[in-house]
Motif scaffolding. Structure first.
Motif, mmCIF file in Angstrom:
data_model
loop_
_atom_site.group_PDB
_atom_site.id
_atom_site.type_symbol
_atom_site.label_atom_id
_atom_site.label_comp_id
_atom_site.label_asym_id
_atom_site.label_seq_id
_atom_site.Cartn_x
_atom_site.Cartn_y
_atom_site.Cartn_z
ATOM 1 N N ASP A 8 37.235 39.518 34.202
ATOM 2 C CA ASP A 8 37.330 38.441 35.003
ATOM 3 C C ASP A 8 37.393 38.951 36.284
ATOM 4 O O ASP A 8 37.483 38.220 37.408
ATOM 5 N N ARG A 41 36.795 39.883 40.091
ATOM 6 C CA ARG A 41 35.721 39.949 41.122
ATOM 7 C C ARG A 41 35.946 40.837 42.262
ATOM 8 O O ARG A 41 36.620 40.964 42.944
ATOM 9 N N ALA A 85 39.415 37.420 41.375
ATOM 10 C CA ALA A 85 39.006 36.816 40.026
ATOM 11 C C ALA A 85 37.775 35.863 40.188
ATOM 12 O O ALA A 85 37.587 35.364 41.220
ATOM 13 N N THR A 86 37.117 35.981 38.888
ATOM 14 C CA THR A 86 35.818 35.221 39.084
ATOM 15 C C THR A 86 36.129 33.792 39.113
ATOM 16 O O THR A 86 35.239 32.850 39.403
ATOM 17 N N SER A 87 37.433 33.367 38.821
ATOM 18 C CA SER A 87 37.606 31.789 39.167
ATOM 19 C C SER A 87 37.477 31.310 40.660
ATOM 20 O O SER A 87 37.570 30.215 40.925
ATOM 21 N N GLU A 101 39.417 32.770 43.251
ATOM 22 C CA GLU A 101 40.652 33.111 43.761
ATOM 23 C C GLU A 101 41.078 34.470 43.630
ATOM 24 O O GLU A 101 40.555 35.322 42.796
ATOM 25 N N GLN A 138 44.556 36.645 42.551
ATOM 26 C CA GLN A 138 45.552 36.682 41.714
ATOM 27 C C GLN A 138 46.402 37.995 41.652
ATOM 28 O O GLN A 138 46.069 39.026 41.650
ATOM 29 N N GLU A 180 34.496 34.344 48.743
ATOM 30 C CA GLU A 180 33.570 34.595 47.562
ATOM 31 C C GLU A 180 32.327 35.160 48.095
ATOM 32 O O GLU A 180 31.868 35.984 47.346
#
Length: 376
Positions: free
Chosen positions: A94, A96, A124-126, A128, A130, A158
């Motif tokens: 995950d 990014r 992170a691909t979400s 954000e 982390q 992003e």
């Protein structure tokens, strides 16, 4: 993910505005501040421990002497005490990694010998950034996610990955400090509801986080001064004034690029119009040097280097040495001779548990892990 109450300390320190700007690469602070290598400084030996790395970002050393390096595009490498270099398996599906953001700061838990716990800061691909807690296998073969994430909700650009931070360091009281970037968004550094452009304090057991300081552009280094409890942050300026800041609870460090919906980088790094804006203890002037990871040097074997704050330099390709008095005022500065323009961009310099200095270069896909020691 653990809850994330954002608590901005109410009181700002009353401090003067930023000092005058300079056109010099090293900040001239008057004729009383020496800029050459100090008398009694030992010759330094530099050894390459690992090479072929791809944009390494941070390095930590365990009590047994093992070194762990991460790479911005994803991946962990261990260098064992016998010199063996091995990959460390980890689930980074995950991750990014875009522009300046990817796998970034590392920190070992103060109780690492008992709990084998490690922390990383990563995109992170979400959508954000982390902080993830991991446990390390006894043979350094693999990392397993423990708290996934421990801290979430750090803002991420992003599209470009610009100004993602993200440095980790443990404070003397056991809090996990997190230095974040402003994601090149004008409102973020002064927004008490955003975790960007801040230095945060997190509980490593629960993930509860509070805002400790604000008004930062892109925190790239955190360093604890031995025996004092002082915490210094290093950050990138725009076209002038990279800064080293002495952090104080509730302090606002004056970056406010809100141009009414735009990101206005023409404003000063420490805006004197902000009430109580805390001035930097060192600023680069113009041009910037692209300051990054930092560490204090401690140990009699270091001679005249003992007590210096060392700051990795990307654009100026080396390591900057700053001597600060007890109050944090600059008294001496110079660039460390054997590293000056010798290895390209330096992303991080850290003093290890064994007293040696460790640095990683950030030039491309053939980067190195260096060990620096005082000559005999």
């Amino acid at each position: 993910m653990h809850s994330l109450p954002v608590l901005l300390a109410a009181a700002l320190l009353t401090a003067g505005c930023s000092g005058a700007e300079s056109d010099a690469g090293l900040r001239p602070a008057g004729p009383s501040v020496p800029t050459g290598t100090p008398t009694g400084a030992p010759e330094l030996d530099v050894e390459v421990l690992a090479e072929g790395l791809d944009h390494p970002w941070d390095v930590v050393q365990a009590p047994d002497g093992t070194l762990l390096v991460d790479e911005r595009s994803g991946g962990f490498t261990a260098v064992l005490p016998d010199g063996t270099v091995q990959q460390v398996r980890a689930d980074l599906g995950d991750l990014r990694a875009v522009g300046e953001t990817g796998l970034m700061g590392l920190a070992l838990d103060p109780a690492f010998e008992e709990n084998r716990r490690l922390y990383s800061c990563q995109g992170a691909t979400s959508g954000e950034i982390q902080v993830v807690a991991w446990t390390l296998a006894e043979d350094w073969s693999a990392l397993t996610r423990a708290d996934d994430p421990l801290v979430g909700g750090l803002p991420l650009n992003e599209r470009s990955g610009r100004h993602g931070g993200c440095r980790l360091e443990f404070a003397p009281d056991g809090a996990l400090l997190i230095g974040t970037g402003d994601t090149a968004t004008g409102t973020v550094p002064q927004d008490p509801g955003s975790l960007g452009g801040k230095v945060l304090r997190a509980d490593p057991a629960t993930g509860e986080v509070t805002v400790w300081t604000s008004g930062h552009r892109n925190v790239q280094g955190l360093a604890i001064r031995p025996g004092s409890g002082q915490v210094y942050a290093v950050e990138h300026g725009p076209d002038r004034d990279d800064e080293v800041n002495l952090l104080r609870e509730g302090g606002n460090y004056g970056w406010n690029p809100d141009g009414g919906g735009s990101y206005d980088e023409s404003v000063p790094m420490t805006d004197p119009s902000i009430p109580g804006a805390v001035p930097a203890v060192w600023a680069s002037g113009q041009p910037t040097l692209a300051t990054s990871g930092a560490t204090f040097v401690s140990g009699d074997e270091w001679g005249a280097y003992d007590g210096l704050l060392l700051v990795a330099l990307l654009k100026d390709q080396g390591v900057l040495a700053l001597r600060l008095d007890d109050e944090g005022d600059l008294t001496e500065q110079f660039q460390v001779p054997p590293l000056d323009d010798a290895y390209g961009r330096i992303r991080t310099v850290q003093q290890g548990a064994d007293g040696a200095l460790y640095a990683v270069t950030d030039n491309g896909d053939d980067d190195r892990l260096l060990r620096i020691t005082p000559g005999s």
